[in-house]
Design a protein around this motif. Structure first.
Motif, short mmCIF file in Angstrom:
data_model
loop_
_atom_site.label_atom_id
_atom_site.label_comp_id
_atom_site.label_asym_id
_atom_site.label_seq_id
_atom_site.Cartn_x
_atom_site.Cartn_y
_atom_site.Cartn_z
N PHE A 73 0.82 -1.21 0.00
CA PHE A 73 0.00 0.00 0.00
C PHE A 73 0.86 1.27 0.00
O PHE A 73 0.65 2.18 -0.82
CB PHE A 73 -0.92 -0.02 1.22
N MET A 74 1.84 1.33 0.90
CA MET A 74 2.68 2.52 0.97
C MET A 74 3.50 2.69 -0.31
O MET A 74 3.76 3.81 -0.75
CB MET A 74 3.60 2.44 2.18
N ASN A 75 3.92 1.59 -0.89
CA ASN A 75 4.71 1.68 -2.12
C ASN A 75 3.84 2.01 -3.33
O ASN A 75 4.30 2.70 -4.25
CB ASN A 75 5.50 0.40 -2.32
N HIS A 76 2.59 1.57 -3.33
CA HIS A 76 1.67 2.03 -4.36
C HIS A 76 1.51 3.55 -4.26
O HIS A 76 1.49 4.25 -5.29
CB HIS A 76 0.30 1.37 -4.19
N SER A 77 1.40 4.06 -3.05
CA SER A 77 1.25 5.50 -2.86
C SER A 77 2.45 6.26 -3.42
O SER A 77 2.29 7.25 -4.16
CB SER A 77 1.07 5.82 -1.37
N GLY A 81 17.41 -0.25 -5.20
CA GLY A 81 17.67 0.07 -3.81
C GLY A 81 17.87 -1.20 -3.00
O GLY A 81 17.58 -2.30 -3.48
N VAL A 82 18.37 -1.06 -1.78
CA VAL A 82 18.60 -2.21 -0.90
C VAL A 82 18.07 -1.90 0.49
O VAL A 82 18.44 -0.88 1.09
CB VAL A 82 20.09 -2.58 -0.82
N ILE A 112 9.07 -2.07 7.73
CA ILE A 112 9.62 -2.43 6.42
C ILE A 112 8.84 -1.73 5.31
O ILE A 112 9.40 -1.38 4.26
CB ILE A 112 9.63 -3.96 6.22
N ALA A 113 7.56 -1.45 5.55
CA ALA A 113 6.77 -0.70 4.58
C ALA A 113 7.35 0.69 4.37
O ALA A 113 7.52 1.16 3.24
CB ALA A 113 5.32 -0.61 5.04
N MET A 114 7.66 1.36 5.47
CA MET A 114 8.18 2.73 5.38
C MET A 114 9.59 2.74 4.80
O MET A 114 9.93 3.60 3.98
CB MET A 114 8.16 3.39 6.75
N ALA A 115 10.44 1.79 5.22
CA ALA A 115 11.81 1.74 4.70
C ALA A 115 11.82 1.51 3.19
O ALA A 115 12.59 2.13 2.45
CB ALA A 115 12.60 0.64 5.42
N MET A 151 11.61 3.47 -2.80
CA MET A 151 10.82 3.43 -4.03
C MET A 151 10.48 4.83 -4.55
O MET A 151 9.90 4.97 -5.62
CB MET A 151 9.55 2.61 -3.81
N LYS A 152 10.82 5.86 -3.80
CA LYS A 152 10.72 7.21 -4.34
C LYS A 152 11.73 7.41 -5.47
O LYS A 152 11.53 8.24 -6.35
CB LYS A 152 10.97 8.24 -3.24
#
Length: 273
Positions: A120-124, A179-180, A191-194, A199-200
């Motif tokens: 979800f966060m990465n879709h955003s 990224g890593v 892990i979602a936020m990291a 992914m930006k």
């Protein structure tokens, strides 16, 4: 039938393709797709009575009231093709962007993948970064790339250079690099936020000792990115093993720049000497 709608049929095929590559042992890996409005309308006649709202622990304004196709928590991707209603589902996001509810599939008490907050966060992030073009998030347990995380420094530069130099197509397919994320407990907000921070900048993020997380505009491009990175990792591990830990020759930085010029892509110069 719901499974004849192209967006759902493509989702099922991608689950099967990943299983056949050997990336989804047991219930490993997950996939989500942010649906287009017209796809939601195609599917709406097959929606069941909406179920209860569930808070995600994360929030995104730009995903309010969106719909996602998602794999199920604890479900085996090998079973999606034979029994989609119990292994995948469609969820609706509420008007505050912090909760989901199931509107189709995931029968008998099933829930979206435990990695849904990360997705979800990465879709955003990817929706914002691509002006809405990116719709797919895919996570798989790619063995050769996982093996690389045990022997290489866990930096974007080290992984990007090794992958770019392992197969000529790599700088064309992911010119921005990868990224890593260092090892983290899967499935939660941390892990979602990291991952979303990475992914930006990147279309792909390596999860150390765990697998790969990629995004793209459609199923083919996203699966192709995963496939290309894992194949490059396999080539790298074969070469480093056969060479006793040494690489005799490789694609040089000037070669990489020449590839980028020929194919009209812009390489991330911070990874070049």
């Amino acid at each position: 039938m719901m499974t004849e709608i192209p967006a759902v049929r493509g989702f099922i095929r991608m689950c099967t393709d990943g299983w056949e590559q050997g990336w989804h042992e047991r219930n490993g890996g997950n996939l989500t797709y942010r649906m287009k409005p017209e796809e939601v309308e195609q599917c709406r006649p097959f929606f069941t009575a909406p179920r209860e709202w569930n808070s995600m622990g994360v929030q995104a304004d730009n995903l309010k009231s969106e719909y996602f196709i998602t794999t199920g928590s604890g479900k085996f991707l090998r079973n999606v093709q034979d029994d989609p209603e119990h292994n995948i589902g469609i969820v609706e996001i509420n008007d505050t962007g912090d909760s989901w509810r199931i509107v189709w599939g995931l029968e008998n008490g099933a829930r979206p993948t435990s990695e849904f907050p990360s997705h979800f966060m990465n879709h955003s992030v990817r929706k914002a970064a691509t002006n809405g073009a990116y719709r797919v998030i895919y996570h798989a347990h790619t063995p050769s790339l996982i093996a690389m995380t045990y022997i290489m420094p866990l930096t974007a530069r080290d992984f990007t250079r090794a992958l770019w130099q392992s197969a000529t197509e790599c700088p064309v397919v992911f010119p921005g690099g990868v990224g890593v994320v260092p090892w983290m407990v899967p499935g939660g907000a941390d892990i979602a936020m990291a991952t979303s921070e990475l992914m930006k900048k990147y279309d792909a993020a390596v999860w150390a000792h765990h697998g790969l997380f990629v995004s793209g505009p459609d199923y083919d491009i996203t699966f192709g990115l995963m496939h290309t990175i894992e194949k490059a990792a396999q080539i790298y591990m074969l070469a480093i093993t056969a060479g006793g830990g040494k690489i005799r020759q490789t694609i040089t930085d000037d070669n990489l720049r020449a590839i980028a010029k020929e194919f009209g892509v812009e390489l991330n110069e911070e990874f070049l000497n």
